[in-house]
Design a protein around this motif. Structure first.
Motif, PDB file in Angstrom:
ATOM      1  N   ALA A  53       0.752  -0.973  -0.155  1.00  0.00           N
ATOM      2  CA  ALA A  53       0.355  -0.114  -0.511  1.00  0.00           C
ATOM      3  C   ALA A  53       0.858   1.208   0.164  1.00  0.00           C
ATOM      4  N   THR A  54       2.052   1.385   0.621  1.00  0.00           N
ATOM      5  CA  THR A  54       2.976   2.355   1.013  1.00  0.00           C
ATOM      6  C   THR A  54       3.403   2.392  -0.443  1.00  0.00           C
ATOM      7  N   SER A  55       3.835   1.364  -0.897  1.00  0.00           N
ATOM      8  CA  SER A  55       4.434   2.204  -2.117  1.00  0.00           C
ATOM      9  C   SER A  55       4.033   1.810  -3.868  1.00  0.00           C
ATOM     10  N   ALA A  56       2.923   1.723  -3.840  1.00  0.00           N
ATOM     11  CA  ALA A  56       1.838   1.666  -4.892  1.00  0.00           C
ATOM     12  C   ALA A  56       1.382   3.142  -4.858  1.00  0.00           C
ATOM     13  N   PRO A  57       1.545   3.135  -6.348  1.00  0.00           N
ATOM     14  CA  PRO A  57       1.444   4.526  -7.051  1.00  0.00           C
ATOM     15  C   PRO A  57      -0.071   5.607  -6.224  1.00  0.00           C
ATOM     16  N   ALA A  58      -1.344   4.372  -5.931  1.00  0.00           N
ATOM     17  CA  ALA A  58      -2.482   4.861  -5.841  1.00  0.00           C
ATOM     18  C   ALA A  58      -2.162   5.562  -4.711  1.00  0.00           C
ATOM     19  N   LEU A  59      -0.820   5.701  -3.752  1.00  0.00           N
ATOM     20  CA  LEU A  59      -0.922   6.209  -2.224  1.00  0.00           C
ATOM     21  C   LEU A  59      -0.626   7.777  -2.633  1.00  0.00           C
ATOM     22  N   VAL A  60       0.646   8.299  -4.112  1.00  0.00           N
ATOM     23  CA  VAL A  60       0.836   9.132  -4.638  1.00  0.00           C
ATOM     24  C   VAL A  60      -0.304  10.149  -5.235  1.00  0.00           C
ATOM     25  N   GLN A  61      -1.462   8.872  -5.843  1.00  0.00           N
ATOM     26  CA  GLN A  61      -2.075  10.342  -6.356  1.00  0.00           C
ATOM     27  C   GLN A  61      -3.273  10.783  -4.957  1.00  0.00           C
ATOM     28  N   SER A  62      -4.213   9.315  -4.197  1.00  0.00           N
ATOM     29  CA  SER A  62      -4.356  10.160  -3.197  1.00  0.00           C
ATOM     30  C   SER A  62      -4.032  11.262  -2.198  1.00  0.00           C
ATOM     31  N   MET A  63      -2.856  11.115  -2.352  1.00  0.00           N
ATOM     32  CA  MET A  63      -1.736  12.419  -1.257  1.00  0.00           C
ATOM     33  C   MET A  63      -1.576  14.011  -2.467  1.00  0.00           C
ATOM     34  N   ALA A  64      -1.870  13.713  -3.682  1.00  0.00           N
ATOM     35  CA  ALA A  64      -2.607  14.656  -4.304  1.00  0.00           C
ATOM     36  C   ALA A  64      -3.230  15.276  -3.996  1.00  0.00           C
ATOM     37  N   GLN A  65      -4.513  14.318  -4.213  1.00  0.00           N
ATOM     38  CA  GLN A  65      -5.583  15.217  -3.974  1.00  0.00           C
ATOM     39  C   GLN A  65      -6.046  15.540  -3.135  1.00  0.00           C
ATOM     40  N   VAL A  66      -5.489  15.131  -1.799  1.00  0.00           N
ATOM     41  CA  VAL A  66      -5.276  16.030  -0.422  1.00  0.00           C
ATOM     42  C   VAL A  66      -4.727  17.100  -0.165  1.00  0.00           C
ATOM     43  N   ARG A  67      -3.613  16.533  -1.166  1.00  0.00           N
ATOM     44  CA  ARG A  67      -2.393  18.232  -0.783  1.00  0.00           C
ATOM     45  C   ARG A  67      -3.693  19.858  -1.927  1.00  0.00           C
ATOM     46  N   ASP A  68      -3.986  19.125  -2.719  1.00  0.00           N
ATOM     47  CA  ASP A  68      -4.785  19.748  -3.751  1.00  0.00           C
ATOM     48  C   ASP A  68      -6.032  20.523  -3.055  1.00  0.00           C
ATOM     49  N   PHE A  69      -6.546  19.398  -1.772  1.00  0.00           N
ATOM     50  CA  PHE A  69      -7.601  20.116  -1.049  1.00  0.00           C
ATOM     51  C   PHE A  69      -7.620  20.905  -0.094  1.00  0.00           C
ATOM     52  N   SER A  70      -6.251  20.445   0.251  1.00  0.00           N
ATOM     53  CA  SER A  70      -6.168  21.418   1.881  1.00  0.00           C
ATOM     54  C   SER A  70      -5.646  22.821   1.174  1.00  0.00           C
ATOM     55  N   PHE A  71      -5.004  22.646   0.127  1.00  0.00           N
ATOM     56  CA  PHE A  71      -4.397  24.108  -0.417  1.00  0.00           C
ATOM     57  C   PHE A  71      -5.871  24.590  -0.863  1.00  0.00           C
ATOM     58  N   THR A  72      -6.229  24.444  -1.603  1.00  0.00           N
ATOM     59  CA  THR A  72      -7.572  25.511  -2.115  1.00  0.00           C
ATOM     60  C   THR A  72      -8.101  25.452  -0.985  1.00  0.00           C
ATOM     61  N   HIS A  73      -8.455  25.286   0.430  1.00  0.00           N
ATOM     62  CA  HIS A  73      -9.038  25.785   1.161  1.00  0.00           C
ATOM     63  C   HIS A  73      -8.302  26.280   2.411  1.00  0.00           C
ATOM     64  N   GLY A  74      -7.154  26.486   1.927  1.00  0.00           N
ATOM     65  CA  GLY A  74      -6.553  27.567   2.843  1.00  0.00           C
ATOM     66  C   GLY A  74      -5.689  26.690   3.579  1.00  0.00           C
ATOM     67  N   LEU A  75      -5.382  25.863   3.955  1.00  0.00           N
ATOM     68  CA  LEU A  75      -4.529  24.858   5.282  1.00  0.00           C
ATOM     69  C   LEU A  75      -3.162  24.936   4.866  1.00  0.00           C
ATOM     70  N   PHE A  76      -2.087  25.641   3.360  1.00  0.00           N
ATOM     71  CA  PHE A  76      -1.087  25.765   3.022  1.00  0.00           C
ATOM     72  C   PHE A  76      -1.390  27.089   3.525  1.00  0.00           C
ATOM     73  N   LYS A  77      -1.324  27.911   4.976  1.00  0.00           N
ATOM     74  CA  LYS A  77      -0.844  29.215   4.894  1.00  0.00           C
ATOM     75  C   LYS A  77       0.334  30.614   4.284  1.00  0.00           C
TER      76      LYS A  77
END
Length: 360
Positions: free
Chosen positions: A295-319
């Motif tokens: 699970a840690t080495s799967a490409p799906a983790l990179v994809q899901s973390m990209a979605q998480v960081r995009d959500f976080s940035f869009t909602h101002g969590l990377f101040k």
């Protein structure tokens, strides 16, 4: 209350406590090897193996093997546990992938996720009244803890359904108040996690129209450790991996010993064995180290973390960030996301690999 503190109060922290990693990171003094470590945890079904392992002597077994001492320390408030880790009061902490990114990593603390323990497989859900299809959410007010995993789940559900955030209106509601709010006839849409979710499902006319089971692997529960501490003390990582997978093997057993272990975890969580078992049913545990490594080495983790960081940035969590790339992340196999010169969140599968290969 198995998950009460896991996401609650995150919104309050996010609004003011973060400093951007790329502009806040200062050179750290070298960390010397040491022999005693503190790991913080808070109550959630997927994290109860840690205090149980301490109670059962599994922590001492593995710590003794590597000549160290490990203290598994409970913090009653989840966000406070992550705060204390970020401030350096803990060497490691149990945390979600989203919070690992938006709290310590975005704050400039170089953090390594060394145990990918589980993902929510139905512990989070979206409920509607008077409808059994997610599309009926359009135009409704949706009650949830804003800027939490609940908010992320809603965003993913909207995306999967071809809808926009502007198609609904969110109403910020604390985890302590969400059950009461949903009981009002005027409230017809909500997002929650267990155990509140299971209570809300029993209300008249309530239907679950989307759950975390539909985005498997995206809401992850981790054990993270300060990267510099881990580098200076690799035996800490080895001992923690040994503790985790030893405990996993025991709690997954269906015999009397396995049942007793799970019952002890339920007691530590302040709940009944029946409630705890129901929580585990919607928690996908990576009990086998080989599955955790995969699970840690799967490409799906990179994809899901990209979605998480995009959500976080869009909602101002990377101040103060100019883009979602401001906080760097690294993954098994050398893949990186974001600023490779300022990596502050690392998915390190090396200790799980040692467990998988029987080399601990």
């Amino acid at each position: 209350m198995i998950r009460l503190f896991r996401d609650g109060a995150r919104a309050a922290l996010m609004t003011g406590a973060l400093l951007l990693a790329s502009c806040s990171q200062a050179p750290d003094a070298p960390i010397k090897p040491k022999t005693e470590f503190n790991i913080g945890w808070s109550i959630y079904a997927g994290w109860m193996p840690w205090p149980y392992a301490q109670q059962a002597g599994i922590v001492k077994k593995w710590a003794d093997k590597y000549g160290i001492k490990i203290n598994i320390v409970q913090v009653n408030d989840y966000v406070e546990s992550v705060n204390q880790y970020t401030a350096g009061k803990f060497d490691g902490v149990t945390v979600t992938n989203m919070d690992a990114l938006t709290i310590p990593a975005a704050g400039g603390k170089d953090t390594s996720a060394i145990i990918v323990g589980d993902y929510s497989n139905g512990n989070d859900g979206i409920l509607l009244k008077g409808a059994d299809n997610f599309s009926a959410i359009k135009g409704r007010q949706v009650y949830l803890v804003e800027l939490s995993v609940s908010h992320y789940l809603l965003a993913r559900a909207l995306e999967k359904s071809g809808m926009k955030p502007t198609d609904i209106k969110t109403v910020n509601t604390s985890d302590a108040d969400i059950v009461g709010a949903f009981s009002s006839p005027d409230v017809t849409a909500a997002v929650a996690w267990n155990p509140q979710l299971s209570v809300m499902k029993e209300q008249a006319g309530a239907k679950e129209v989307f759950s975390s089971a539909q985005i498997p692997g995206e809401i992850l529960d981790l054990l993270v450790v300060d990267t510099a501490t881990l580098k200076a003390n690799p035996n800490l990582g080895k001992a923690l991996a040994g503790i985790w997978f030893d405990t996993m093997a025991l709690m997954k057993r269906q015999d009397a010993e396995g049942k007793a272990a799970r019952a002890a975890m339920a007691k530590l969580a302040g709940t009944t064995p029946e409630v705890f078992e129901s929580q585990l049913a919607t928690t996908h545990l990576y009990a086998d180290p080989k599955s955790a490594v995969a699970a840690t080495s799967a490409p799906a983790l990179v994809q899901s973390m990209a979605q998480v960081r995009d959500f976080s940035f869009t909602h101002g969590l990377f101040k103060g960030a100019a883009s979602a790339d401001a906080v760097g992340m690294s993954f098994a196999g050398g893949k990186t996301l974001g600023d490779a010169q300022h990596v502050t969140l690392r998915f390190d599968d090396s200790f799980m690999k040692l467990a998988a290969d029987g080399k601990l």
